[in-house]
Write a protein that holds these residues in place. Structure first.
Motif, PDB file in Angstrom:
ATOM      1  N   ASN A  62       0.786  -1.228   0.000  1.00 54.26           N
ATOM      2  CA  ASN A  62       0.000   0.000   0.000  1.00 54.26           C
ATOM      3  C   ASN A  62       0.816   1.274   0.000  1.00 54.26           C
ATOM      4  O   ASN A  62       0.436   2.265  -0.616  1.00 54.26           O
ATOM      5  CB  ASN A  62      -1.000  -0.021   1.161  1.00 54.26           C
ATOM      6  N   LEU A  63       1.948   1.267   0.699  1.00 53.97           N
ATOM      7  CA  LEU A  63       2.885   2.407   0.657  1.00 53.97           C
ATOM      8  C   LEU A  63       4.270   1.804   0.446  1.00 53.97           C
ATOM      9  O   LEU A  63       5.097   1.776   1.370  1.00 53.97           O
ATOM     10  CB  LEU A  63       2.823   3.191   1.954  1.00 53.97           C
ATOM     11  N   PRO A  64       4.534   1.297  -0.743  1.00 54.43           N
ATOM     12  CA  PRO A  64       5.674   0.386  -0.937  1.00 54.43           C
ATOM     13  C   PRO A  64       7.028   0.955  -0.522  1.00 54.43           C
ATOM     14  O   PRO A  64       7.733   0.322   0.277  1.00 54.43           O
ATOM     15  CB  PRO A  64       5.633   0.105  -2.443  1.00 54.43           C
ATOM     16  N   LEU A  65       7.408   2.152  -1.029  1.00 52.98           N
ATOM     17  CA  LEU A  65       8.733   2.685  -0.681  1.00 52.98           C
ATOM     18  C   LEU A  65       8.761   3.144   0.767  1.00 52.98           C
ATOM     19  O   LEU A  65       9.692   2.825   1.516  1.00 52.98           O
ATOM     20  CB  LEU A  65       9.098   3.862  -1.606  1.00 52.98           C
ATOM     21  N   LEU A  66       7.725   3.864   1.179  1.00 51.62           N
ATOM     22  CA  LEU A  66       7.686   4.430   2.541  1.00 51.62           C
ATOM     23  C   LEU A  66       7.812   3.332   3.588  1.00 51.62           C
ATOM     24  O   LEU A  66       8.640   3.427   4.515  1.00 51.62           O
ATOM     25  CB  LEU A  66       6.373   5.198   2.718  1.00 51.62           C
ATOM     26  N   LEU A  67       7.008   2.276   3.424  1.00 52.39           N
ATOM     27  CA  LEU A  67       6.985   1.238   4.461  1.00 52.39           C
ATOM     28  C   LEU A  67       8.215   0.350   4.426  1.00 52.39           C
ATOM     29  O   LEU A  67       8.600  -0.237   5.439  1.00 52.39           O
ATOM     30  CB  LEU A  67       5.704   0.414   4.341  1.00 52.39           C
ATOM     31  N   GLY A 102      -8.484   4.026   0.678  1.00 52.12           N
ATOM     32  CA  GLY A 102      -8.776   3.284   1.910  1.00 52.12           C
ATOM     33  C   GLY A 102      -7.729   2.235   2.227  1.00 52.12           C
ATOM     34  O   GLY A 102      -7.895   1.447   3.164  1.00 52.12           O
ATOM     35  N   GLN A 103      -6.637   2.219   1.451  1.00 50.98           N
ATOM     36  CA  GLN A 103      -5.592   1.201   1.642  1.00 50.98           C
ATOM     37  C   GLN A 103      -4.467   1.716   2.517  1.00 50.98           C
ATOM     38  O   GLN A 103      -3.309   1.794   2.122  1.00 50.98           O
ATOM     39  CB  GLN A 103      -5.063   0.749   0.276  1.00 50.98           C
ATOM     40  N   VAL A 104      -4.871   2.165   3.724  1.00 51.73           N
ATOM     41  CA  VAL A 104      -3.895   2.622   4.714  1.00 51.73           C
ATOM     42  C   VAL A 104      -4.236   1.917   6.023  1.00 51.73           C
ATOM     43  O   VAL A 104      -5.388   1.966   6.465  1.00 51.73           O
ATOM     44  CB  VAL A 104      -3.937   4.156   4.924  1.00 51.73           C
ATOM     45  N   ALA A 145     -13.233  18.208  11.409  1.00 50.28           N
ATOM     46  CA  ALA A 145     -13.528  16.794  11.659  1.00 50.28           C
ATOM     47  C   ALA A 145     -13.989  16.104  10.383  1.00 50.28           C
ATOM     48  O   ALA A 145     -13.540  15.004  10.059  1.00 50.28           O
ATOM     49  CB  ALA A 145     -14.592  16.683  12.742  1.00 50.28           C
ATOM     50  N   VAL A 146     -14.824  16.757   9.625  1.00 52.49           N
ATOM     51  CA  VAL A 146     -15.281  16.176   8.353  1.00 52.49           C
ATOM     52  C   VAL A 146     -14.097  15.974   7.421  1.00 52.49           C
ATOM     53  O   VAL A 146     -13.911  14.905   6.828  1.00 52.49           O
ATOM     54  CB  VAL A 146     -16.353  17.065   7.692  1.00 52.49           C
ATOM     55  N   ALA A 147     -13.241  16.979   7.323  1.00 54.52           N
ATOM     56  CA  ALA A 147     -12.067  16.871   6.430  1.00 54.52           C
ATOM     57  C   ALA A 147     -11.126  15.766   6.911  1.00 54.52           C
ATOM     58  O   ALA A 147     -10.622  14.967   6.112  1.00 54.52           O
ATOM     59  CB  ALA A 147     -11.346  18.214   6.370  1.00 54.52           C
ATOM     60  N   GLY A 148     -10.940  15.707   8.217  1.00 59.80           N
ATOM     61  CA  GLY A 148     -10.017  14.699   8.755  1.00 59.80           C
ATOM     62  C   GLY A 148     -10.543  13.290   8.586  1.00 59.80           C
ATOM     63  O   GLY A 148      -9.797  12.380   8.175  1.00 59.80           O
ATOM     64  N   ILE A 149     -11.815  13.082   8.845  1.00 64.98           N
ATOM     65  CA  ILE A 149     -12.401  11.743   8.675  1.00 64.98           C
ATOM     66  C   ILE A 149     -12.457  11.375   7.194  1.00 64.98           C
ATOM     67  O   ILE A 149     -12.185  10.224   6.813  1.00 64.98           O
ATOM     68  CB  ILE A 149     -13.788  11.662   9.314  1.00 64.98           C
ATOM     69  N   THR A 150     -12.728  12.349   6.336  1.00 63.45           N
ATOM     70  CA  THR A 150     -12.708  12.058   4.897  1.00 63.45           C
ATOM     71  C   THR A 150     -11.350  11.516   4.481  1.00 63.45           C
ATOM     72  O   THR A 150     -11.241  10.497   3.793  1.00 63.45           O
ATOM     73  CB  THR A 150     -13.021  13.336   4.096  1.00 63.45           C
ATOM     74  N   ARG A 151     -10.290  12.185   4.925  1.00 61.72           N
ATOM     75  CA  ARG A 151      -8.929  11.697   4.602  1.00 61.72           C
ATOM     76  C   ARG A 151      -8.704  10.302   5.161  1.00 61.72           C
ATOM     77  O   ARG A 151      -8.194   9.403   4.484  1.00 61.72           O
ATOM     78  CB  ARG A 151      -7.873  12.629   5.204  1.00 61.72           C
ATOM     79  N   SER A 152      -9.096  10.113   6.421  1.00 57.50           N
ATOM     80  CA  SER A 152      -8.749   8.845   7.084  1.00 57.50           C
ATOM     81  C   SER A 152      -9.551   7.675   6.524  1.00 57.50           C
ATOM     82  O   SER A 152      -9.141   6.534   6.639  1.00 57.50           O
ATOM     83  CB  SER A 152      -8.973   8.954   8.595  1.00 57.50           C
ATOM     84  N   VAL A 153     -10.676   7.959   5.873  1.00 55.17           N
ATOM     85  CA  VAL A 153     -11.470   6.876   5.277  1.00 55.17           C
ATOM     86  C   VAL A 153     -11.038   6.621   3.837  1.00 55.17           C
ATOM     87  O   VAL A 153     -10.888   5.467   3.428  1.00 55.17           O
ATOM     88  CB  VAL A 153     -12.973   7.207   5.308  1.00 55.17           C
ATOM     89  N   PHE A 154     -10.818   7.703   3.057  1.00 59.14           N
ATOM     90  CA  PHE A 154     -10.692   7.536   1.605  1.00 59.14           C
ATOM     91  C   PHE A 154      -9.274   7.710   1.047  1.00 59.14           C
ATOM     92  O   PHE A 154      -9.027   7.373  -0.111  1.00 59.14           O
ATOM     93  CB  PHE A 154     -11.637   8.515   0.900  1.00 59.14           C
ATOM     94  N   GLU A 155      -8.319   8.221   1.854  1.00 56.56           N
ATOM     95  CA  GLU A 155      -6.968   8.428   1.310  1.00 56.56           C
ATOM     96  C   GLU A 155      -6.373   7.094   0.855  1.00 56.56           C
ATOM     97  O   GLU A 155      -6.580   6.057   1.500  1.00 56.56           O
ATOM     98  CB  GLU A 155      -6.058   9.091   2.341  1.00 56.56           C
TER      99      GLU A 155
END
Ligand SMILES: NC(=O)c1ccc[n+]([C@@H]2O[C@H](COP(=O)([O-])OP(=O)(O)OC[C@H]3O[C@@H](n4cnc5c(N)ncnc54)[C@H](O)[C@@H]3O)[C@@H](O)[C@H]2O)c1
Ligand SMILES: O=C/C=C/C=C(\O)C(=O)O
Length: 484
Positions: free
Chosen positions: A153-158, A283-285, A270-280
């Motif tokens: 999901n985050l190949p180089l980073l991880l 969703g493969q995080v 909160a809406v912006a933060g949850i949007t990121r945490s669900v869809f960034e």
């Protein structure tokens, strides 16, 4: 056709036994990956130990740190190549890979190069029973040849999140990238040669898990420790393999993370933060939110706001202008996510938005795309609330009290991360103290200080990496006591 070769003892090695690499956004075959077998694993382990006995093993911490800074600088010099490789492998949005994946892929080397140069060691002075004095001091030495098993999901980073500290501590590494994402780990081999990292220090073996390179590495008696990021059940298999020879493991595993929004939260943040945490990252995080709990007074308003955010996400490939949601990594993963979409419907969910596949044109029509999806109305026992889906979806439920929110968040075998949104200091710190996770974000998500401990509790992991915590896994600690 691009060939992804193994990187063993400073050389790129073809095996002739290859498998396809497909682009997630178009499902087109874009490369052939050369699978490493037992012979390649044996050769890499021997080369890793030879490097420990050679120049690398004799190298000073300061020189090692200089070389790791040079690795980071070379990644940044070749930024566009790493970016193109990561985008082709994952299909993720250009903006995401260019702002997170590649920069962090380089930064992970710098942070640990600096930590190992400056980390103190402990020492104690005691009065001995005979009235004399004794002094103790601690010494750290490398663990040895470390197996690094990585997700897609985050190949180089991880991967460099583990290779950085491993090399900084004087180990050598054998990296097994995910079969889905071979490109950046292979490219990093060129960087290692270019900056002068001795051969055998960084090696890459391609393949799968069971009956392939992944298992051969974890079962090899010459591998002195295994650091792994991936699914919890895979962690169980690797832990069983590591048990022979009692080799240490460091695990960052799955999660089923809760996002908790109190009525007093800054609503738009909160809406912006949850949007990121669900869809960034589609969703493969692992740190992502798949269970959202919203305090009742703002529940309906919040559901409507998150729906609007989901429906505003532009779905497309890495270079689609303004893309906000890329593809899932593979056809198999797409089928898995869609199976959960079907289970949610079958179990009576209210589908607030999504639940299926988008209609895309051209080559993208063949890609592994799904709709961003929000459910409400399911009982907590439902499959999509119990099991990690790893897709762009979440279930939202209301809660009334802090105690209820804590109980809901903790009702899972996982314990990786949570994100809590409130403007009440007391609420924030009480939640942080009560939720059984390794990582708790307050009014934020995936905000990272690389000096801090990172890892999961319960079924989400073993150990912590990050900052000085990484040294606990990547070194052996020896206490020396001197009677004066
Ligand atoms: N906790 C974290 O920091 C974190 C970060 C990213 C992903 N993850 C988790 O990873 C999962 C998604 O990644 P994934 O699908 O690549 O995970 P996965 O477990 O399927 O595979 C991860 C890696 O393990 C290898 N592997 C599989 N079986 C193996 C075995 N028996 N022996 C040795 N190696 C084996 C795979 O080839 C791959 O390289 C999700 O569950 C996600 O939550 C966790
Ligand atoms: O998908 C999981 C993300 C993990 C992130 C890190 O390990 C990190 O930011 O160091």
């Amino acid at each position: 056709m691009k060939q992804f070769l193994n990187f063993i003892d400073g050389d790129f090695v073809a095996t002739g036994k290859t498998f396809d690499k497909r682009a997630p956004a178009t499902n087109q075959v874009i490369g052939q990956v050369h699978e490493a077998g037992q012979a390649e694993v044996d050769a890499a382990v021997a080369a890793g130990h030879a490097a420990l006995k050679g120049e690398w093993g004799r190298m000073s911490v300061v020189r090692r740190a200089e070389l790791l800074h040079a690795v980071a600088d070379e990644i940044n010099r070749r930024f566009d190549e790493f970016l193109a490789a990561e985008l082709a492998d994952t299909g993720k949005p250009h903006a995401l890979a260019s702002h997170i994946d590649i920069p962090r892929g380089a930064a992970n080397f710098k942070i640990f190069a600096d930590i190992v140069k400056n980390v103190p060691t402990e020492s104690f002075q005691m009065t001995t029973p005979d009235g004399g004095t004794a002094i103790s001091y601690a010494l750290r030495s490398p663990l040895g040849v470390v197996g690094v098993i990585c997700p897609w999901n985050l190949p180089l980073l991880l991967m460099t999140w583990k290779v950085g500290p491993a090399l900084a501590c004087g180990n050598t590494v054998i990296v097994k990238p995910s079969e889905e994402t071979p490109a950046t780990a292979t490219l990093l081999g060129e960087v290692m040669n270019a900056v002068g990292i001795p051969k055998g220090v960084y090696q890459v073996l391609h393949g799968f898990g069971p009956g392939s390179a992944g298992e051969f590495i974890t079962r090899h008696p010459g591998v002195n420790g295994i650091t792994f990021t991936g699914e919890t059940r895979t962690g169980e298999a690797i832990m069983a393999a590591a048990a022979k020879g009692v080799r240490p493991v460091s695990f960052e595993l799955g999660g089923k993370n809760a996002g908790i929004v109190f009525a007093d939260a800054d609503f738009d943040k909160a809406v912006a933060g949850i949007t990121r945490s669900v869809f960034e990252n589609c969703g493969q995080v692992c740190l992502g939110t798949e269970r959202v709990y919203v305090q009742r007074p703002i529940f309906d308003r919040f559901v409507a706001a998150l729906k609007a955010k989901a429906e505003a996400l532009k779905i497309g490939g890495p270079d689609t202008p303004g893309v906000g949601l890329g593809p899932l990594i593979s056809a198999e993963h797409k089928a898995k996510v869609l199976s959960y979409y079907a289970k949610a419907r079958a179990q009576g969910a209210t589908v607030v938005t999504g639940g299926g596949e988008p209609s895309l044109q051209g080559l993208l029509a063949e890609g592994h795309f799904v709709q961003p999806t929000i459910w409400t109305g399911l009982p907590e026992s439902s499959t999509v609330i119990r099991e990690e889906i790893f897709g762009p979806c979440c279930h939202i439920a209301p809660f009334d009290t802090e105690e209820e929110a804590i109980a809901l968040a903790n009702a899972t075998d996982y314990g990786l991360a949570t994100t809590v949104w409130t403007q009440d200091l007391g609420t924030a710190h009480r939640m942080a103290a009560a939720i059984e996770v390794g990582l708790c974000w307050i009014n934020s998500w995936f905000l990272r200080d690389l000096r801090t401990a990172f890892g999961g509790a319960k079924a989400s992991g073993i150990g912590r990496e990050g900052g000085v915590h990484s040294l606990e896994f990547y070194t052996e600690l020896r206490n020396v006591m001197v009677k004066l």
